[in-house]
Design an enzyme around this catalytic site. Structure first.
Site, PDB file in Angstrom:
ATOM      1  N   SER A  84      45.106  41.504  35.757  1.00 29.94           N
ATOM      2  CA  SER A  84      45.559  42.424  36.807  1.00 29.94           C
ATOM      3  C   SER A  84      47.028  42.775  36.605  1.00 29.94           C
ATOM      4  O   SER A  84      47.377  43.440  35.633  1.00 29.94           O
ATOM      5  CB  SER A  84      45.283  41.808  38.184  1.00 29.94           C
ATOM      6  OG  SER A  84      45.486  42.740  39.214  1.00 29.94           O
ATOM      7  N   HIS A 192      41.705  46.429  43.164  1.00 30.52           N
ATOM      8  CA  HIS A 192      40.630  46.735  42.218  1.00 30.52           C
ATOM      9  C   HIS A 192      39.370  47.212  42.929  1.00 30.52           C
ATOM     10  O   HIS A 192      38.248  46.844  42.567  1.00 30.52           O
ATOM     11  CB  HIS A 192      40.361  45.529  41.310  1.00 30.52           C
ATOM     12  CG  HIS A 192      41.568  45.116  40.527  1.00 30.52           C
ATOM     13  ND1 HIS A 192      42.061  45.873  39.496  1.00 30.52           N
ATOM     14  CD2 HIS A 192      42.409  44.055  40.675  1.00 30.52           C
ATOM     15  CE1 HIS A 192      43.147  45.283  39.019  1.00 30.52           C
ATOM     16  NE2 HIS A 192      43.384  44.195  39.723  1.00 30.52           N
TER      17      HIS A 192
END
Length: 315
Positions: A84, A192
């Site tokens: 991430s 996300h």
């Protein structure tokens, strides 16, 4: 491997400020953020640091500094991989972005994600003993018209879902009713997932001002779990905000391609623990402070000395 958001802690990296590459990263962070990054980490409390606007640039600063320091001391990675937020750090260490551009990017990214989280509240939860099929089925059954999607494929038996707060709560309840456990993540939003669409638009506009170089070290993209080319970087980094992190698949692909050791740089040891769940047979090291940095550099020095030793007795 570069740590993701959630691994940040006050004081991280400060025992390495005499390392030139770490000092350069802190200087770049201070210039972009408009305040002394080292002084901030020295005095900040955990709650304040956990704010996405602070957590992302501070963790990226430490990760980029440590990663560049190891490469400068002889480490030659087969690839770089972030989790991430860690993908931003990987951009700088791979050579795709300059240190300054990577820091400008993470600052803009963090603000955009924080604003999207405030505008569209959400949550994330880790499902234990989940597989892709069961996670997808749970999301479909519990969404009830709201956003709810698999967001992080961490390791076998651990998948994170992301979406509207009430939808995540319904999924947790259904998972518990099936006799399985979940763990709510301490995030400020539904990262996300489609709830980050407005942040993706902001990031897309910013990235039009950034030039990407071809990576000197292959960078494995979170979205595709494949090497990222400069021509695809803008689209991949925009998609990154609304698409799942395929960490499990990325690590497995690297192992299949011959990777034998995974080194996490940044803060904490979350990623090396995930690698252990993916494949116990590969070596794992976390470089996150003075002691672990010096120990790893000693390994690099020993390897360099061995490589330069006389080889007259070798066939």
């Amino acid at each position: 491997m570069f740590s993701g958001q959630g691994s940040q802690k006050p004081g991280m990296g400060l025992d390495l400020l005499d390392v030139p590459e770490v000092a350069e990263a802190f200087e770049a962070a201070s210039d972009v953020l408009g305040f002394d990054a080292a002084a901030f980490l020295e005095t900040v409390d955990q709650t304040t640091l956990n704010d996405t606007r602070h957590a992302q640039p501070m963790l990226a600063c430490v990760s980029m500094g440590l990663g560049r320091a190891l490469v400068a001391r002889g480490l030659q990675p087969k690839a770089v991989l972030g989790f991430s937020l860690g993908q931003v750090s990987a951009l700088a260490v791979s050579g795709m972005l300059s240190l300054e551009d990577a820091m400008r990017f993470v600052q803009r990214r963090s603000v955009a994600m924080a604003q999207a989280a405030e505008a569209h509240p959400g949550a994330m939860s880790a499902l234990l003993k989940a597989d892709p099929e069961s996670a997808a089925a749970l999301c479909a059954a519990c969404a009830e018209g709201e956003v709810l999607v698999p967001a992080n494929f961490n390791a076998p038996g651990q998948i994170v879902i992301s979406g509207a707060s009430e939808a995540v709560a319904r999924a947790e309840a259904a998972w518990a009713a099936a006799g399985k456990r979940s763990s709510r993540l301490a995030t400020s939003g539904a990262f996300h997932s489609p709830l980050m669409a407005e942040a993706a638009e902001e990031v897309a506009a910013f990235l039009e001002t950034v030039d990407f170089a071809e990576p000197a070290i292959p960078l494995i993209d979170n979205v595709s779990a494949a090497p990222l080319a400069s021509a695809d970087a803008r689209r991949a980094l925009v998609d990154h905000l609304t698409h799942p992190v395929r960490f499990d698949e990325s690590v497995s692909a690297l192992i299949a391609d011959g990777a034998t050791e995974f080194v996490e740089v940044g803060s904490g040891n979350v990623l090396v623990n995930l690698v252990k769940r993916i494949d116990k047979g590969v070596a794992r090291t976390a470089v996150t402070d003075r002691a672990s940095f010096e120990a790893f550099c000693a390994r690099l020095d020993a390897a360099a000395s061995s490589a330069s030793a006389p080889t007259d007795n070798l066939a």
